[in-house]
Write an enzyme that holds these catalytic residues in place. Structure first.
Site, mmCIF file in Angstrom:
data_model
loop_
_atom_site.group_PDB
_atom_site.id
_atom_site.type_symbol
_atom_site.label_atom_id
_atom_site.label_comp_id
_atom_site.label_asym_id
_atom_site.label_seq_id
_atom_site.Cartn_x
_atom_site.Cartn_y
_atom_site.Cartn_z
ATOM 1 N N GLU A 259 1.048 -1.105 0.009
ATOM 2 C CA GLU A 259 0.009 -0.027 -0.024
ATOM 3 C C GLU A 259 0.957 1.145 -0.094
ATOM 4 O OE1 GLU A 259 -3.081 -0.087 2.931
ATOM 5 O OE2 GLU A 259 -2.675 -2.025 3.323
ATOM 6 N N ARG A 483 6.356 -13.904 9.320
ATOM 7 C CA ARG A 483 7.176 -12.472 9.164
ATOM 8 C C ARG A 483 8.218 -12.210 9.565
ATOM 9 N NH1 ARG A 483 3.344 -7.822 11.058
ATOM 10 N NH2 ARG A 483 3.210 -9.059 12.845
ATOM 11 N N LYS A 493 4.350 2.822 11.842
ATOM 12 C CA LYS A 493 4.391 3.951 11.216
ATOM 13 C C LYS A 493 3.984 5.229 12.219
ATOM 14 C CE LYS A 493 2.204 2.540 7.527
ATOM 15 N NZ LYS A 493 1.045 2.339 6.584
HETATM 16 C C1 LIG Z 1 8.116 -8.069 17.108
HETATM 17 O O1 LIG Z 1 9.082 -7.647 18.004
HETATM 18 C C2 LIG Z 1 8.227 -6.928 18.896
HETATM 19 C C3 LIG Z 1 9.526 -6.535 20.082
HETATM 20 O O2 LIG Z 1 10.314 -5.554 19.436
HETATM 21 C C4 LIG Z 1 7.319 -7.332 19.612
HETATM 22 O O3 LIG Z 1 6.787 -6.614 20.540
HETATM 23 C C5 LIG Z 1 6.205 -7.964 18.536
HETATM 24 O O4 LIG Z 1 5.210 -8.434 19.344
HETATM 25 C C6 LIG Z 1 6.799 -8.632 17.438
HETATM 26 N N1 LIG Z 1 5.850 -9.045 16.457
HETATM 27 C C7 LIG Z 1 5.521 -10.307 16.146
HETATM 28 C C8 LIG Z 1 4.581 -10.459 15.061
HETATM 29 O O5 LIG Z 1 5.967 -11.198 16.641
#
Ligand SMILES: *[C@@H]1O[C@H](CO)[C@@H](O)[C@H](O)[C@H]1NC(C)=O
Ligand SMILES: *[C@@H]1O[C@H](CO)[C@@H](O)[C@H](O)[C@H]1NC(C)=O
Ligand SMILES: *[C@@H]1O[C@H](CO)[C@@H](O)[C@H](O)[C@H]1NC(C)=O
Length: 787
Positions: A259, A483, A493
């Site tokens: 996007e 991811r 963002k």
């Molecule tokens: C990505 O890492 C952050 C910590 O920096 C955490 O708060 C968040 O939940 C994580 N996201 C995922 C999708 O695991």
């Protein structure tokens, strides 16, 4: 059968179908009718679940002829109407009880036997199911959907769920399966019989080539390696696939669909590598499709920045497309969906939609607009298009399946009214399609063979497929991978915007951030990012990677791919007293020791050399190897050692201003260590002055800034940037830049290892007159342990 009976049975809320079935079954009809009689019902039971419990009571007692037992049945129907008995499991237990107690039946014992008051709430059910999943995670993940029968049996045996409604337990299990495994995919297909290949490799050559394949390649193994071949995604009609293959020639077709409403971040580099890389690996094509369906958030600069980053990462879109290219086609399919009675215009408020979806705890219900005629809905949809409604007044929704456990099936919005001008279609449209409506259809238009996205879209796969099937068009296969998430930073963002606005960082490309523009500016080479992503591999689980691991991957790449130069961030002049004023020795240094391809260069060695402040101490100690009064130390590549004789200080600041030393060219001393240096030699244009060295440290103190109880701003590292304003660097810098950096390449392409200091590159703010360097990474994991 008499209408009297059917009127009676209608009080139990039977559907027409059930009613006609019941009327064909004499025993059942009699039992149902008796239950109505016993309960003295005179008006229809309003509550669906009460009605269905009474139905199941009738059905499980229809074969009983013992009049004493039948006489006890009203105890059960009373308990149902009083909402004491709430599940069919309880009804069954109650029936068992009256069968054994017969004429002795009483209410207290019945309630005890039927577990009245011991039912599980949806929350308890969900907790029990979650606990069971956690305990059996490994086997569930291994067996996937094949585990369902044993899963059901195991969960049913849990004492806490003895009285839970089976339907609720099933819903909870389904939801959990979806969450843990995602929708069904290739792995869940019934196993195919594989013919044994008799010509399996046995020769040494074949074995060697097998070995070769083991070098990690994210496209050949794991999630991507297991994907179907083009043509392998099942369609409702085989003709759809035939046409598709005819159009594509059977190649892999992917897309990267950002996007255009923000800068891409490190997480997107994986999406880019996966989508562009997978197509490239299979000699297919990948579209860059701007998903520009939200005119309120889009800005021109994002379109440009996204393409620049993709190009920088080394990929070239087969074609650049826009979802808005298809606005007319999408609209036409919106009408088609309504014509197929699978869409309707809804006038519910957001609050009403929320409540109809059961999100306030009630049951899910259809709104009145759902059952309007096709003609009416079509007319309203056209009225939406023609600007009759204001934003929020009307939406076009898909008529999906409110009974489905997946919220993505609860009549998603396909079109909403927006009063916004679109950067490409201007004011032509008053309504804009949603992501859920647009994404799968554009994938279908572009004949995507693999629609690869991250696991947060697991639940969307069902609606994606539903819509393609509802419209009877080619259905690409959506598949979800985990991811990439870097910890110790933020990606949101909104939060980055806050950092920029409040000047915690200089801009969206401040090298301390993890937007891709920032990472590029910081000097991380695109190849290092790709090899990092490849190293991690692609699986279906999210990876939370510590910044340190990313940096060490970058460091490893730079180690192999950058020249070595001598940089002095904080110089002190050192005068070699015993050398004549015009002393010059030209010393030849390799750009990369041990490698000949970059060649060598000359640096002058003279009476005045700059050394770094951190390499000198006023008092020596046994565990210290660098410069101190009276001590001999080597200068890198210089034949003899130097020995400090004296030093002077600025009395005001206490800072060392100059060191005097002797060049020990009369004896060979083996020094404990060598330090880097840069000599003063105007004839050689040495040193090269650096207006600013920017040494970036972590922007946040912890691995999880968002969890700081005082907010992420409270987690900011007050020392995230060290500036050096008087640094000098050897003349090899200019020489290397001229010889090896392509004209037109970004300033960050001039990367090098500052010997003993770190990896650096030129910042985009550098000019001919004013050189600015960014530290990409330190030399070692923990730079504070520097001796
Ligand atoms: C990505 O890492 C952050 C910590 O920096 C955490 O708060 C968040 O939940 C994580 N996201 C995922 C999708 O695991
Ligand atoms: C996609 O395939 C259809 C046939 O199924 C074809 O008509 C259409 O032109 C193709 N579109 C693109 C963009 O390749
Ligand atoms: C749309 O927005 C414009 C400008 O913001 C405003 O003048 C106009 O009244 C709005 N129209 C509707 C239908 O809300």
């Amino acid at each position: 059968m008499s209408t009297e009976i059917s009127e009676k049975l209608a009080l139990l809320g039977l559907t027409d179908q059930k009613l006609s079935d019941a009327l064909k079954n004499k025993k059942l009809a009699a039992a149902l009718s008796a239950v109505v009689q016993e309960t003295g019902l005179s008006s229809p039971v309003q509550d669906k679940s009460t009605a269905s419990l009474l139905q199941s009571l009738a059905s499980s007692t229809k074969d009983i002829s013992d009049s004493a037992v039948l006489a006890a049945r009203p105890l059960i129907s009373e308990a149902i109407l009083a909402r004491k008995i709430k599940t069919s499991v309880q009804v069954d237990a109650a029936v068992t009880y009256i069968k054994s107690a017969g004429g002795e039946s009483d209410t207290a014992d019945l309630e005890e036997a039927a577990g009245v008051g011991k039912e599980a709430t949806p929350e308890q059910i969900s907790n029990e199911v979650t606990a069971y999943f956690n305990e059996n995670e490994e086997s569930i993940k291994a067996n996937r959907y094949k585990a369902i029968p044993s899963l059901m049996a195991g969960i049913k045996r849990l004492p806490g769920l003895k009285w839970a409604a089976p339907a609720e337990v099933k819903t909870a299990i389904d939801a959990k399966l979806l969450e843990v495994l995602g929708p069904k995919d290739e792995r869940d297909a019934p196993p195919k019989k594989v013919k044994k290949d008799k010509s399996a490799p046995t020769t040494a050559v074949a074995a060697a080539s097998e070995e070769h394949k083991k070098a990690r390649n994210m496209f050949a193994e794991g999630f991507l390696g297991d994907l179907h071949k083009p043509g392998g995604n099942v369609q409702t009609r085989p003709e759809l696939m035939e046409q598709h293959l005819k159009a594509t020639g059977g190649i892999v077709v992917t897309r990267f669909p950002p996007e255009p409403n923000g800068y891409l971040h490190i997480g997107h580099s994986k999406a880019i590598a996966v989508n562009f890389g997978y197509a490239k690996y299979h000699n297919g094509i990948c579209y860059l499709r701007y998903d520009d369906t939200n005119p309120e958030a889009e800005e021109e600069r994002y379109f440009t920045a996204i393409l620049e980053i993709i190009t920088w990462l080394g990929f070239k879109p087969y074609k650049i497309t826009y979802s808005s290219d298809h606005f007319q086609e999408l609209y036409d399919l919106g009408e088609e969906l309504i014509r197929r009675d699978k869409g309707y215009v809804c006038f519910c408020t957001a609050e009403e939609v929320h409540s109809n979806r059961g999100l306030h705890g009630g049951p899910r219900t259809a709104c009145s607009h759902r059952s309007k005629s096709v003609e009416q809905s079509l007319e309203e949809f056209r009225a939406m298009r023609d600007g009759k409604y204001k934003p929020g007044e009307a939406t076009m929704r898909m008529k999906m399946d409110l009974e489905d456990p997946n919220p993505q099936m609860w009549d998603l919005v396909a079109y909403r009214v927006l009063n916004a001008s679109h950067h490409r279609t201007g004011d032509k449209w008053k309504i804009y399609p949603t992501y859920d409506f647009t994404h799968c259809l554009c994938d279908s238009f572009e004949n995507i063979s693999h629609s690869l996205c991250t696991t947060e879209f697991y639940l969307s796969r069902q609606s994606y497929e539903w819509l393609c099937d509802a419209l009877d068009i080619y259905k690409p296969a959506q598949r979800e991978y985990g991811r990439l998430n870097i910890t110790g930073t933020i990606m949101s963002k909104r939060k980055i915007a806050r950092l920029v606005k409040d000047k915690y960082v200089s801009d969206w490309d401040d090298p301390r951030l993890f937007t891709l523009v920032a990472i590029r500016r910081r000097g991380v080479p695109p190849e290092a990012i790709l090899s990092f992503v490849n190293e991690l591999g692609v699986t279906t689980t999210n990876s939370n990677i510590q910044v340190g691991r990313f940096e060490s991957s970058v460091r490893k790449y730079l180690e192999d791919n950058t020249p070595r130069l001598m940089l002095i961030p904080d110089p002190i002049p050192m005068i070699l007293e015993n050398l004549p004023d015009d002393f010059v020795e030209e010393i030849s240094l390799p750009y990369k020791p041990g490698s000949t391809e970059l060649g060598e260069h000359i640096v002058p060695f003279t009476k005045t050399v700059y050394i770094d402040r951190s390499d000198f101490r006023e008092t020596d100690s046994a565990d210290y190897f660098r410069l101190a009064p009276g001590k001999s130390v080597g200068l890198l590549k210089v034949p003899y050692t130097v020995r400090v004789t004296s030093f002077s200080k600025d009395p005001a600041t206490g800072k060392i201003t100059e060191i005097k030393a002797v060049y020990e060219n009369d004896k060979k001393v083996k020094p404990k260590t060598y330090i880097q240096w840069v000599a003063l030699s105007p004839d050689h244009s040495s040193p090269v002055k650096v207006a600013e060295v920017r040494s970036f440290n972590r922007l946040f103190l912890s691995e999880n800034p968002e969890s700081n109880p005082d907010g992420f701003l409270a987690d900011i590292n007050p020392n995230s940037l060290d500036l050096y304003k008087n640094a000098v660097i050897e003349v090899g810098f200019d020489d290397f830049k001229k010889k090896f950096v392509k004209p037109g390449a970004g300033p960050e392409s001039m990367r090098f290892q500052g010997l003993r200091v770190g990896y650096f590159c030129m910042d985009r703010e550098a000019t001919e007159e004013s050189l600015i360097l960014n530290r990409i990474v330190t030399l070692r994991e923990d730079s504070s342990k520097d001796n």
